[in-house]
Enzyme design. Structure first.
Site, PDB file in Angstrom:
ATOM      1  N   HIS A  10      -0.492 -10.489  -4.626  1.00 57.99           N
ATOM      2  CA  HIS A  10       0.270 -10.092  -5.824  1.00 57.99           C
ATOM      3  C   HIS A  10       0.663 -11.275  -6.710  1.00 57.99           C
ATOM      4  O   HIS A  10       1.005 -12.485  -6.129  1.00 57.99           O
ATOM      5  CB  HIS A  10       1.734  -9.135  -5.459  1.00 57.99           C
ATOM      6  N   CYS A  62       0.865  -1.024  -0.128  1.00 61.17           N
ATOM      7  CA  CYS A  62      -0.037  -0.041   0.035  1.00 61.17           C
ATOM      8  C   CYS A  62       0.753   1.203  -0.012  1.00 61.17           C
ATOM      9  O   CYS A  62       0.762   2.345  -0.603  1.00 61.17           O
ATOM     10  CB  CYS A  62      -0.971  -0.026   1.297  1.00 61.17           C
ATOM     11  N   HIS A  91       3.673 -13.112  -8.840  1.00 64.12           N
ATOM     12  CA  HIS A  91       4.965 -12.720  -9.279  1.00 64.12           C
ATOM     13  C   HIS A  91       5.282 -13.024 -10.728  1.00 64.12           C
ATOM     14  O   HIS A  91       4.715 -14.428 -10.939  1.00 64.12           O
ATOM     15  CB  HIS A  91       5.926 -13.886  -8.547  1.00 64.12           C
ATOM     16  N   HIS A  97      -0.583  -8.568   0.984  1.00 61.24           N
ATOM     17  CA  HIS A  97      -1.312  -7.678   0.115  1.00 61.24           C
ATOM     18  C   HIS A  97      -1.186  -8.518  -1.355  1.00 61.24           C
ATOM     19  O   HIS A  97       0.044  -8.573  -1.789  1.00 61.24           O
ATOM     20  CB  HIS A  97      -0.859  -6.396   0.155  1.00 61.24           C
ATOM     21  N   ASP A 124      10.722  -6.704  -8.216  1.00 59.12           N
ATOM     22  CA  ASP A 124      10.951  -7.206  -7.122  1.00 59.12           C
ATOM     23  C   ASP A 124      12.315  -6.758  -6.644  1.00 59.12           C
ATOM     24  O   ASP A 124      13.088  -6.641  -7.158  1.00 59.12           O
ATOM     25  CB  ASP A 124      10.765  -8.673  -6.851  1.00 59.12           C
ATOM     26  N   GLY A 177       4.951 -19.483   1.876  1.00 54.09           N
ATOM     27  CA  GLY A 177       5.821 -18.579   1.543  1.00 54.09           C
ATOM     28  C   GLY A 177       5.564 -17.061   1.341  1.00 54.09           C
ATOM     29  O   GLY A 177       6.444 -16.197   1.105  1.00 54.09           O
TER      30      GLY A 177
HETATM   31  P1  5GP Z   1       5.509 -13.282  -1.118  1.00 53.19           P
HETATM   32  O1  5GP Z   1       6.796 -13.687  -0.460  1.00 53.19           O
HETATM   33  O2  5GP Z   1       4.789 -12.481  -0.204  1.00 53.19           O
HETATM   34  O3  5GP Z   1       4.920 -14.006  -2.154  1.00 53.19           O
HETATM   35  O4  5GP Z   1       6.387 -12.201  -2.060  1.00 53.19           O
HETATM   36  C1  5GP Z   1       6.780 -10.772  -1.440  1.00 53.19           C
HETATM   37  C2  5GP Z   1       7.883 -10.323  -2.577  1.00 53.19           C
HETATM   38  O5  5GP Z   1       7.843  -8.920  -2.213  1.00 53.19           O
HETATM   39  C3  5GP Z   1       9.209 -10.926  -2.046  1.00 53.19           C
HETATM   40  O6  5GP Z   1       9.702 -11.346  -3.439  1.00 53.19           O
HETATM   41  C4  5GP Z   1      10.219  -9.682  -1.919  1.00 53.19           C
HETATM   42  O7  5GP Z   1      11.335  -9.705  -2.386  1.00 53.19           O
HETATM   43  C5  5GP Z   1       9.340  -8.344  -2.260  1.00 53.19           C
HETATM   44  N1  5GP Z   1       9.406  -7.112  -1.548  1.00 53.19           N
HETATM   45  C6  5GP Z   1       9.264  -7.176  -0.110  1.00 53.19           C
HETATM   46  N2  5GP Z   1       9.464  -5.965   0.272  1.00 53.19           N
HETATM   47  C7  5GP Z   1       9.563  -5.183  -0.977  1.00 53.19           C
HETATM   48  C8  5GP Z   1       9.892  -3.670  -1.160  1.00 53.19           C
HETATM   49  O8  5GP Z   1       9.905  -3.098  -0.243  1.00 53.19           O
HETATM   50  N3  5GP Z   1       9.710  -3.351  -2.471  1.00 53.19           N
HETATM   51  C9  5GP Z   1       9.802  -4.387  -3.615  1.00 53.19           C
HETATM   52  N4  5GP Z   1      10.117  -3.830  -4.849  1.00 53.19           N
HETATM   53  N5  5GP Z   1       9.735  -5.499  -3.381  1.00 53.19           N
HETATM   54  C10 5GP Z   1       9.576  -6.175  -2.027  1.00 53.19           C
HETATM   55 ZN    ZN Z   2      -1.830  -3.263   1.120  1.00 50.83          ZN
END
Ligand code: 5GP
Ligand code: ZN
Length: 111
Positions: A99, A8, A101, A97, A31, A92
């Protein structure tokens, strides 16, 4: 908008990110810890915590997310890619929020 949500904050430009694309409902950014040569996050601007919280009301938004993903990929000549959405901490998920990948090229490690 959830006050303590990092995505957010990215959406509201309170935190910088490398933005690839944005419209009124979605944002696509790189990322910060890429696990592949191309590793982008496709994020709806609506704060939805996990895949399990998506409702019928979000049907159009979820379709839109995929159309945007496809357009952004095409525009950048990315024709081979993987889409991943983690749901829940044990799967994982670290940012609560939703998303997608988008990964292209050799994947290094777990996404
Ligand atoms: P999840 O593990 O929730 O599926 O993926 C979260 C992703 O967000 C991870 O791959 C992580 O590297 C990325 N991420 C976390 N914090 C930030 C940030 O502040 N900026 C960006 N660009 N990516 C982020
Ligand atoms: Zn959010």
């Amino acid at each position: 908008m959830k006050i303590d949500c990092i995505f957010c904050k990215i959406i509201n430009k309170e935190i910088n990110s490398d933005i690839i694309f944005e419209d009124e409902k979605t944002i696509v950014f790189k990322d910060i810890y890429p696990k592949a040569p191309v590793h982008w996050l496709i994020v709806p601007k609506k704060h939805i915590e996990t895949h399990m919280e998506i409702t019928e009301e979000d049907q159009e938004l979820m379709g839109h997310l995929h159309i945007i993903t496809q357009k952004v990929a095409k525009k950048n000549s990315i024709n081979n890619y993987k889409l991943i959405m983690n749901c829940g901490y044990e799967a994982g998920q670290r940012v609560f929020h939703i998303h997608l990948h988008l990964l292209s090229g050799k994947i290094l490690g777990e996404v």
